[in-house]
Write an enzyme that holds these catalytic residues in place. Structure first.
Site, PDB file in Angstrom:
ATOM      1  N   SER A 135       0.879  -1.163   0.000  1.00  0.00           N
ATOM      2  CA  SER A 135       0.000   0.000   0.000  1.00  0.00           C
ATOM      3  C   SER A 135       0.907   1.200   0.000  1.00  0.00           C
ATOM      4  O   SER A 135       2.090   1.090   0.363  1.00  0.00           O
ATOM      5  CB  SER A 135      -0.858   0.008   1.275  1.00  0.00           C
ATOM      6  OG  SER A 135      -1.453   1.264   1.507  1.00  0.00           O
ATOM      7  N   TYR A 142      -2.172  -1.177  10.429  1.00  0.00           N
ATOM      8  CA  TYR A 142      -2.120  -1.315   8.972  1.00  0.00           C
ATOM      9  C   TYR A 142      -0.799  -0.776   8.430  1.00  0.00           C
ATOM     10  O   TYR A 142      -0.137  -1.426   7.606  1.00  0.00           O
ATOM     11  CB  TYR A 142      -3.301  -0.551   8.363  1.00  0.00           C
ATOM     12  CG  TYR A 142      -3.508  -0.764   6.891  1.00  0.00           C
ATOM     13  CD1 TYR A 142      -4.219  -1.873   6.423  1.00  0.00           C
ATOM     14  CD2 TYR A 142      -3.029   0.153   5.951  1.00  0.00           C
ATOM     15  CE1 TYR A 142      -4.435  -2.064   5.065  1.00  0.00           C
ATOM     16  CE2 TYR A 142      -3.239  -0.036   4.597  1.00  0.00           C
ATOM     17  CZ  TYR A 142      -3.949  -1.143   4.159  1.00  0.00           C
ATOM     18  OH  TYR A 142      -4.154  -1.334   2.812  1.00  0.00           O
TER      19      TYR A 142
END
Length: 256
Positions: free
Chosen positions: A138, A151
């Site tokens: 990401s 995350y």
């Protein structure tokens, strides 16, 4: 281009994973799908592309189930040539309020699962003399945002894991790279847009503009198909010597 190759794509019953699976299938690859979404609908979508496709419902937080999935793909198709580690979950909270079980689940699914699939699939790739491992990190593997400590930690970890395994395989015909998307309009992100629209008292289109405006200078969402085409490129001969790279597909997010 990928005829007779087999791709295992985790978290692929919808969104980015399904988009990547379909792009690989269009190049002739057999596909093993995985995920908690509508598996029958995903299987039907990939079947229309004329390739062999199967599904395994392994829980990516459980190493024994991950091993069963890899072995099932090998048994059904003869090999796992392309491994796409895409499975991921998200939870948003300040660190002092972050539920410990959510932290553990995010680290297990977003990071540790890639370790387990890689350690299981890599020996066969080396033995057969070809392989591609593509980790969906990401933009949060490169930069951080508040309220997303687990995350961000997991995705930074996945980028580091990618580089380490790329070095270990540098003299082999197996390449290991990461793709780092910014905002992609998946079902998960659509829910975030809807929540923002409700919170801000604006319509869906305005909520999309606000979401993009916070972080993504292009003011455009990346599509799952664009990420799939990048995955196809990473499986091509042109990418034979691309190793340990984290490709940010983020509309300029990390350039700021």
């Amino acid at each position: 281009m990928l005829k007779a190759k087999t791709a295992l794509v985790t978290g692929s019953t919808s969104g980015i994973g399904l988009g990547i699976a379909k792009c690989l299938a269009q190049q002739g690859a057999n596909i093993m799908l995985n995920g908690f979404g509508d598996s029958e609908a995903a299987l039907a979508e990939v079947r229309t592309l004329g390739t062999r496709v199967s599904y395994h419902g392994a829980d990516m937080s459980k190493p024994a189930e991950i091993e069963a999935m890899v072995r099932a793909a090998e048994a059904e198709f003869g090999a796992v040539d392309i491994l796409v580690n895409n499975a991921g979950i998200q939870h948003v909270a300040a660190v002092e309020d972050f539920p410990t079980e959510k932290w553990d689940a995010i680290l297990a699914i977003n990071l540790s699962s890639a370790f387990h699939t890689t350690r299981l699939a890599l020996p066969g790739m080396k033995q057969r003399g070809w392989g591609r491992i593509i980790n969906l990190a990401s933009v949060h593997g490169l930069v951080a945002s508040a309220q997303k400590s687990a995350y961000v930690a997991a995705k930074h970890g996945l980028v580091g894991f990618t580089k380490s395994v790329a070095l270990e395989t540098a003299t082999t015909p197996v390449t290991v790279n990461a793709i780092c998307p910014g905002w992609v309009l998946t079902p998960l992100v659509e829910k975030q847009v809807q929540a923002r629209a409700q919170a801000d008292g604006v319509d869906f289109e305005e909520a999309k503009r606000r979401l993009l405006g916070d972080k993504q200078p292009s003011m455009q969402f990346t599509t799952a198909e664009q990420l799939g085409e990048l995955a196809v490129f990473l499986c091509s001969r042109a990418a034979d010597n691309i190793r340990g790279v984290a490709f940010n597909v983020d509309g300029g997010w990390a350039a700021q």
